[in-house]
Design an enzyme around this catalytic site. Structure first.
Site, mmCIF file in Angstrom:
data_model
loop_
_atom_site.group_PDB
_atom_site.id
_atom_site.type_symbol
_atom_site.label_atom_id
_atom_site.label_comp_id
_atom_site.label_asym_id
_atom_site.label_seq_id
_atom_site.Cartn_x
_atom_site.Cartn_y
_atom_site.Cartn_z
ATOM 1 N N HIS A 1 0.835 -1.211 0.000
ATOM 2 C CA HIS A 1 0.000 0.000 0.000
ATOM 3 C C HIS A 1 0.864 1.254 0.000
ATOM 4 C CE1 HIS A 1 0.990 -0.520 4.258
ATOM 5 N NE2 HIS A 1 0.707 0.757 4.439
ATOM 6 N N ASP B 1 0.553 4.892 1.848
ATOM 7 C CA ASP B 1 -0.217 5.311 3.018
ATOM 8 C C ASP B 1 -1.345 6.272 2.650
ATOM 9 O OD1 ASP B 1 0.888 3.789 5.025
ATOM 10 O OD2 ASP B 1 2.450 5.263 5.506
ATOM 11 N N HIS C 1 4.683 0.235 0.262
ATOM 12 C CA HIS C 1 5.446 -0.544 1.238
ATOM 13 C C HIS C 1 4.601 -1.671 1.809
ATOM 14 C CE1 HIS C 1 3.609 2.857 3.373
ATOM 15 N NE2 HIS C 1 3.504 2.057 4.411
ATOM 16 N N ARG D 1 5.337 6.278 13.713
ATOM 17 C CA ARG D 1 5.367 6.844 12.353
ATOM 18 C C ARG D 1 4.827 8.270 12.340
ATOM 19 N NH1 ARG D 1 1.329 4.019 8.557
ATOM 20 N NH2 ARG D 1 -0.049 5.590 9.401
HETATM 21 C C1 SIN Z 1 3.184 1.392 7.549
HETATM 22 O O1 SIN Z 1 2.573 0.566 6.896
HETATM 23 O O2 SIN Z 1 3.048 2.599 7.350
HETATM 24 C C2 SIN Z 1 4.140 0.938 8.627
HETATM 25 C C3 SIN Z 1 5.191 0.027 8.129
HETATM 26 C C4 SIN Z 1 5.854 -0.777 9.220
HETATM 27 O O3 SIN Z 1 5.320 -0.896 10.330
HETATM 28 O O4 SIN Z 1 6.918 -1.332 8.946
#
Ligand code: SIN
Length: 293
Positions: free
Chosen positions: A109, A111, A269, A284
């Site tokens: 995805h 974000d 990602h 994050r």
């Molecule tokens: C996310 O999907 O934004 C987080 C990625 C992660 O936890 O490695």
């Protein structure tokens, strides 16, 4: 082949990790970059070049994490994942045997494309990770677009698509909660191919939040009504699956105090969830973006 480079101004070193995207940066602390305009500008340029920057051993408090990420733009909370109570904009992605069911990160995805203005980027810090496993992968979606066959590029050039928080985060909610989420965040519509506002690159911009094309069903593409569903759905699945191609990816192994900074406009990602019942704690900072065009 990409080579390690030394950027003398700040003893900053750049080590490309794959031919597709991603570079490890060493010799600096992000806490310093929060207050050093020259260093921040160097990192901003490297982010556009490599799309994901990785740093290890960052002595970064939560306040410094927020201060650094805020140099890119205003931060935003997430309507489903909670934020640190003392640091708005710092979203907690905490997984443990007590919180095992929350699994949204293990799908390819970009974000929050369910927002009208999806984030321009994110700064993710590892607080705690399993001894092995829990890696994150990124894919270069400008490269994925570039490698598409010419006839697919021509077909998708005019297409637009819907992106839904209701169909993803909302799916496991009771109906009232799901409808309230949809009312707060109605599905967004974006071009299937966006233009990066800084680099001018064309980017394939569909992902796990994308539900359907909104303008596929035209006389030029549909002979009979029943063509719509397989025609549009098969094309969307093909496009979404471009992120799965290893040649477009980089994979990062976390340690506590590792940080990843990514350009959310040109990447997808996937957080690999191979570690339960271990604990994995990430924080994050998501940075507000602009309307894709
Ligand atoms: C996310 O999907 O934004 C987080 C990625 C992660 O936890 O490695």
């Amino acid at each position: 082949m990409a080579q390690t480079q030394v950027r003398s101004a700040h003893a900053l070193q750049v080590h490309p990790l794959t031919c597709a995207l991603g570079a490890e940066i060493s010799g600096i602390q992000l806490a310093q970059a929060a207050h050093d305009a020259g260093l921040f500008e160097a990192l901003e340029a490297l982010l556009l070049e490599h799309k994901v920057l990785f740093l290890r051993d960052q002595q970064l408090s939560r306040a410094e994490h927020v201060a650094f990420a805020s140099r890119f733009g205003s931060l935003e909370d997430h309507p489903v994942a909670g934020s640190d109570p003392d640091h708005p904009g710092l979203v907690r992605i905490y997984k443990s045997p007590e919180q095992p069911a929350d699994r949204y990160e293990n799908a390819w995805h970009t974000d929050a494309t369910w927002r009208e203005k999806p984030p321009m980027g994110c700064v993710l810090r590892c607080i705690e990770c399993p001894p092995v496993g829990g890696d994150t992968m990124w894919a270069n979606m400008a490269l994925a677009y570039d490698k598409l066959p010419a006839h697919i590029k021509a077909q998708i050039a005019p297409l637009r698509a819907r992106h839904s928080i209701e169909a993803t985060f909302g799916a496991a909610m009771p109906i009232e909660k799901r409808l309230a989420l949809r009312a707060q965040f109605p599905d967004a519509e974006h071009p299937v191919v966006r233009t990066h506002p800084k680099t001018g690159e064309k980017v394939l911009f569909v992902n796990g939040f994308t539900t359907h094309f909104t303008n596929f069903h035209t006389p030029a593409t549909i002979r009979y009504g029943q063509d719509f569903n397989p025609g549009g759905a098969d094309l969307l699945r093909y496009l979404v699956m471009q992120a799965y191609i290893p040649e477009y990816q980089v994979r990062w192994r976390w340690q506590p105090d590792s940080v990843a900074i990514w350009d959310n406009r040109s990447t997808q990602h996937y957080a690999v969830m191979d570690y339960p019942p271990c604990v994995r704690k990430m924080e994050r900072a998501g940075i507000q973006g602009d309307t894709p065009f």
